[in-house]
Structure formats: structure tokens, C-alpha cells
Design a protein around this motif. Structure first.
Motif, PDB file in Angstrom:
ATOM      1  N   SER A 270       4.760  70.699  18.400  1.00  0.00           N
ATOM      2  CA  SER A 270       5.480  69.440  18.194  1.00  0.00           C
ATOM      3  C   SER A 270       4.773  68.254  18.839  1.00  0.00           C
ATOM      4  O   SER A 270       5.061  67.102  18.497  1.00  0.00           O
ATOM      5  CB  SER A 270       6.910  69.550  18.739  1.00  0.00           C
ATOM      6  OG  SER A 270       6.948  69.461  20.156  1.00  0.00           O
ATOM      7  N   LEU A 370      10.140  68.938  11.836  1.00  0.00           N
ATOM      8  CA  LEU A 370       9.644  69.461  13.105  1.00  0.00           C
ATOM      9  C   LEU A 370      10.258  68.775  14.315  1.00  0.00           C
ATOM     10  O   LEU A 370      10.613  69.442  15.301  1.00  0.00           O
ATOM     11  CB  LEU A 370       8.119  69.350  13.156  1.00  0.00           C
ATOM     12  CG  LEU A 370       7.435  69.864  14.436  1.00  0.00           C
ATOM     13  CD1 LEU A 370       7.775  71.327  14.683  1.00  0.00           C
ATOM     14  CD2 LEU A 370       5.926  69.665  14.353  1.00  0.00           C
ATOM     15  N   SER A 374      12.480  71.451  16.403  1.00  0.00           N
ATOM     16  CA  SER A 374      11.874  72.018  17.608  1.00  0.00           C
ATOM     17  C   SER A 374      12.887  72.028  18.746  1.00  0.00           C
ATOM     18  O   SER A 374      13.032  73.028  19.462  1.00  0.00           O
ATOM     19  CB  SER A 374      10.616  71.231  17.993  1.00  0.00           C
ATOM     20  OG  SER A 374      10.915  69.861  18.198  1.00  0.00           O
TER      21      SER A 374
END
Length: 474
Positions: A270, A370, A374
Motif C-alpha cells: 500500500s 487498495l 488494506s
């Protein structure tokens, strides 16, 4: 391969009473101010950087240091937060983070040179590390299972709102002299709101239960879910707590260590995917590409920040409708596409304004998948007693990766530009990283949507018994 997790028929969960929904929404709103400060604090430096370069005569390496000093402080946040979230609780840890934000706000606004500026930024980074470790845990532990993904994403939305207000604040105060100091001083307003809000919200019921404060835990759960559902949920929490020791070594038990590995790798991805650098250095990237709007590169970056606000809002619906894994994989593949287009753009010297296109593709895809996923995934995949310890390890690697990337990016870009007359090579590297993230997500990340935290914990405890590597929740 850890990728099959079947969900039971109750995955949507029992309905939450209307008063409970308002209560949990208010709690999440307060807790997510930490995410707002994370976004504001890290991005306001993008607008201030051109003025800092002029005032403090910064080299490329020192520019990276000015940006990454806060991230370096954030590395130490989880190490302290691991102890604070366990001993003091999630809410008090967020309060401590607010204190670090406040002293950093005052210090950076009054800094006389780059070194004391970096020290105050470092302390603000400690606040970031504490807030971004405790806030997602806190929100996940209070949220009903079927709302958890959406509610944890409120923290990401707050983060993006902070980013946008940082850009607007930077533009408003983008004048010579003390302008950049007012950019940092403006952070005092949300810090004060965070402190006031934290005085009104309860502690996490799962932390209370782990401290044998069962009556208090039940009171909080009842206010959210109603009496009958809360009593059942508390029984599940107590059952899980009896199966856990809470010691650090539990992180390395079979099954749990797989979850830890997945959490660490996802968080590193990330940060090293390149899109964060587009956000942190957007005005500088666009200025170097030759884009000017109103003679101010800050203004030219506003479309990017507005897009990530829009895509973060759209992510709520996507997270609710689609699987975690599917959305994650799609997101990083689109990010890879953005980097490929950026690399080709720089190699072929397309018109400067076209630089916005790959930046919009990359940042939009990042905030659709993402970026929120995450945090959602790492906030829900660990058992109750070791959740804060696991998040401490995960966040340490997160900020370490972020620090290295922020420090190296301007130097690497300059090296490629000087050596090959183009910075395209940087974006080919980022595209490769994004493809690797997609493969990892496909191979390793399990589906956890709609499952209770206790059910997910049970999955990891049982996972190592499956010789094929496939596991399911019935």
C-alpha cells in the motif's frame, strides 16, 4: 494458497436498531478524525514544500527528508501504540495521538530552520502512527460485522477529506513569507475537535471484555445492537478470549503467522506502489511536467485530490457489494495501468497536460480499492487479544516502507532524469510492484466480508490443520 473462505447464511447480520446506528455513526465520525489528521498532516507538506525549499535552501535529499520526517515519526508510533492500546485502551491512545498532533502543529508553524521543523514533524508523525493504529482497531471492534467494511472505510474517507482540505489550505496560504506556517497552524482546528469528541465516546467493548470489565462491554454493545444480540456477541467474545493468551509469541503460531505475513505484505504494497508519491509530490510532479494553472502548481493538482474524494465515496458502495479480494486485485491492476501510461507519456514526451491522465487513473484506482481495503483487511484478520500487537507490527512495516519510498522517490526520479533524460523508469518499477501485489492478493488474501471478528479468528486458528492450504468457514 489462502483464498477460499466461505461465509455462512447470516453474513448480512441481524438488523441494527436505528438508535444503535446513529450511535455507532457518531462514534465512527469522532474516531475517524484521526484519519483526517493523517491525510492533512502528510499532504499539507506538498503545498508547503516549494516555500520550504526557497526559505531553507533544500537539496533533493533534504526535500525528501522534509516530507519523510513525519513518516519516520510514524514508524515509532506503532511501537509505542502496541503498549498503549493494550494497557490504556483504544480511546486513550487516540487521545495521546491528539496531544502529539497539537504540539506538532504549534512547533512546525514556528520552526526557525529545517532541523527543528523536522523534529516537530517527527512528533506529528508519532501522532499519526498512534492514530492510524488505534482508530481502525477501535472502529472495527465496535462495528456490526455486515457494516464493518463500510465503517472502517469512513476512516479512509476522513483521510481523503483531510488531504483535500490540506490542498485547499495550502493554496489559500500560498503566499511568500509566513504563508507556509499558516498551512501547518490550520491543523489546530481538527485537533481540537478530536480532543473534544474523544471525551464523549466509549471504550472498545472487546478491550473492556479482555480487561474483565464485562458489564461495561455489555453496556456499549447493547447500545449499538440491542440486548439480545449483544449478549450473544459478548459470549462469542468471551469464548475467543479464553482460547487466546495475548502474548507476543502468539503472533507466530501456525495460522496466525500467516495472517501476520499477509497483513505486513499488504501494508508494504500500500506504500511502495507509487500512488502515494503521486499524492505527496503532486504539485512538484506537475510543475516539472510544465503544467501551470494561475502560475501555481498547487492549483493544478486539485483535480487529482477531488477525484480521490469522489472515488473514496464510491468505494463505500463497492466494498458493500463486491468481495474484498476481487476489488483489491482489480484496483492494483488498474494502478499498474496508470503507471504504464505515465512511463510511456514521459518516454514519448506527450503534451504536459496529459500527465494528469495517468495520475488520475492511478490515484482513482488506489482510493477505490487498495487504500481502504488494506486498512479494512488488517483491522479484521487478527484475534482480539493480539490485535493491537499485530497492528503494531503491521504499521511498523507500513511506515518504514512509506519513509523509505518518500525519501528515495525524489532522488530516484532525479537519477533517472539525469541518466536517461526521463523519469519513466521509476513508473515502470511501480507498475511491476502493482502487478506483484495483484498476484499476491490472488494467491494469499482470504475473503472475510460479512464475518464476525471471532469467526475470522477461528478461521486462522484452524487454517494450519488443512494440508491443502485451503480453508473455509462453515
Amino acid at each position: 494458497m489462502v483464498n477460499t473462505v466461505r461465509q455462512d447464511d447470516s453474513r448480512q447480520g441481524p438488523p441494527v436498531p436505528r438508535t444503535g446506528r446513529f450511535y455507532i455513526y457518531a462514534i465512527v465520525l469522532v474516531a475517524s478524525i484521526g484519519g483526517f489528521l493523517f491525510g492533512f498532516d502528510l499532504v499539507v507538506i506538498a503545498g508547503a514544500l516549494p516555500f520550504l525549499v526557497e526559505d531553507f535552501h533544500l537539496s533533493a535529499a533534504m526535500q525528501g527528508f522534509a516530507v519523510s520526517s513525519a513518516i519516520l515519526g510514524a514508524v515509532s508510533g506503532p511501537l509505542c501504540g502496541m503498549w498503549f492500546t493494550e494497557r490504556l485502551g483504544r480511546r486513550k491512545t487516540m487521545m495521546l495521538a491528539a496531544f502529539f498532533f497539537m504540539i506538532s502543529t504549534i512547533g512546525t508553524a514556528a520552526a526557525a530552520g529545517i532541523w527543528d521543523f523536522a523534529v516537530w514533524r517527527f512528533l506529528g508523525g508519532v501522532g499519526i502512527g498512534l492514530a492510524m493504529m488505534s482508530s481502525p482497531i477501535y472502529i472495527a471492534e465496535l462495528s456490526p460485522p455486515h457494516l464493518r467494511g463500510v465503517l472502517v472505510n469512513v476512516n479512509q474517507l476522513s483521510n481523503v477529506i483531510g488531504i483535500n482540505l490540506a490542498v485547499i489550505t495550502s493554496y489559500f496560504f500560498s503566499f511568500e513569507g509566513w504563508g507556509w506556517r499558516w498551512m501547518f497552524a490550520a491543523q489546530a482546528v481538527p485537533v481540537a475537535l478530536l480532543i473534544a469528541g474523544l471525551l464523549l465516546i466509549p471504550e472498545s467493548p472487546r478491550w473492556l471484555a479482555a480487561r474483565n470489565r464485562v458489564d461495561e462491554a455489555l453496556k456499549v454493545l447493547t447500545r449499538i445492537n440491542g440486548k439480545e444480540q449483544s449478549e450473544q456477541e459478548l459470549k462469542e467474545i468471551e469464548k475467543e478470549l479464553q482460547q487466546e493468551t495475548g502474548v507476543f509469541s502468539e503472533l507466530f503460531q501456525p495460522g496466525i503467522r500467516t495472517a501476520l505475513f499477509i497483513g505486513v505484505v499488504i501494508m508494504i504494497f500500500s506504500q511502495v506502489n507509487g500512488v502515494n508519491m503521486m499524492l505527496l509530490y503532486a504539485p512538484s510532479i506537475l510543475a516539472e511536467a510544465g503544467i501551470r494553472v494561475g502560475s501555481n502548481a498547487i492549483l493544478s493538482s486539485i483535480p487529482i485530490y477531488l477525484l480521490i474524494l469522489l472515488t473514496t465515496i464510491l468505494a463505500f458502495g463497492l466494498i458493500k457489494r463486491f468481495s474484498r479480494r476481487g476489488l483489491l486485485i482489480t484496483s492494483v491492476l488498474l494502478m499498474a495501468l496508470g503507471h504504464v501510461i505515465m512511463a510511456i507519456n514521459l518516454q514519448l514526451h506527450w503534451p504536459p497536460m496529459f500527465t494528469l491522465v495517468p495520475m488520475l487513473i492511478g490515484t482513482g484506482s488506489f482510493t477505490l480499492g487498495l487504500a481502504p481495503l488494506s486498512w479494512i483487511i488488517v483491522s479484521e484478520i487478527f484475534p482480539n487479544r493480539i490485535r493491537s500487537k499485530a497492528l503494531a507490527v503491521v504499521c511498523f512495516f507500513l511506515y518504514a516502507a512509506s519513509f523509505v519510498t518518500a525519501q528515495v522517490f525524489p532522488m530516484l526520479t532525479n537519477w533517472f532524469a539525469a541518466t536517461f533524460n526521463s523519469a519513466a523508469g521509476v513508473y515502470w518499477i511501480f507498475a511491476t510492484i502493482c502487478v506483484a501485489c495483484a498476484v499476491f492478493s490472488w494467491k494469499m488474501v482470504p475473503e472475510t466480508k460479512g464475518l464476525s471478528l471471532e469467526k475470522i479468528s477461528e478461521f486462522w486458528r484452524d487454517h494450519h490443520q488443512h494440508k491443502t492450504g485451503q480453508a473455509s468457514l462453515e
